[in-house]
Design a protein around this motif. Structure first.
Motif, short mmCIF file in Angstrom:
data_model
loop_
_atom_site.label_atom_id
_atom_site.label_comp_id
_atom_site.label_asym_id
_atom_site.label_seq_id
_atom_site.Cartn_x
_atom_site.Cartn_y
_atom_site.Cartn_z
N VAL A 80 0.86 -1.18 0.00
CA VAL A 80 0.00 0.00 0.00
C VAL A 80 0.89 1.23 0.00
CG1 VAL A 80 -1.78 1.27 1.24
CG2 VAL A 80 -1.79 -1.22 1.28
N ARG A 81 0.72 2.09 -0.96
CA ARG A 81 1.43 3.36 -1.06
C ARG A 81 0.40 4.47 -1.25
NH1 ARG A 81 5.98 1.19 0.37
NH2 ARG A 81 7.17 0.04 -1.16
N ASP A 82 0.85 5.69 -1.30
CA ASP A 82 -0.07 6.82 -1.51
C ASP A 82 -0.76 6.67 -2.87
OD1 ASP A 82 0.64 7.91 0.89
OD2 ASP A 82 2.22 9.17 0.04
N GLY A 83 -2.06 6.50 -2.85
CA GLY A 83 -2.85 6.40 -4.07
C GLY A 83 -2.63 5.11 -4.85
N SER A 92 -2.44 0.63 -4.44
CA SER A 92 -2.52 -0.60 -3.65
C SER A 92 -2.31 -1.78 -4.58
CB SER A 92 -3.89 -0.69 -2.98
OG SER A 92 -3.98 -1.89 -2.26
#
Length: 69
Positions: free
Chosen positions: A40-43, A45
């Protein structure tokens, strides 16, 4: 075909009867097994169910092997 339907019906019946105990297992839902990759990263998945795929493959292989005997 009749044998396959009887076996599938028996498996579903057994799973339904055992559901109260199966739901208490730590692996109650396929797809959340240890070894599955979830990033999961910023913006963003990303999910790769490695262990789930291996487990499903083994189960299907065993069922097919049993049916061919």
């Amino acid at each position: 075909m009749q044998r396959l339907l009887l076996i599938l019906g028996a498996v579903l019946l057994a799973a339904g009867a055992a559901w109260p105990w199966l739901s208490k297992l730590p692996f109650d839902r396929l797809g959340r097994l240890p070894g599955d990759i979830h990033i999961v990263r910023d913006g963003f998945s990303f999910y790769l169910p490695v262990t789930t795929c291996i487990l499903v493959s083994v189960v299907i292989s065993v069922v097919i092997w049993l049916l061919r005997r």
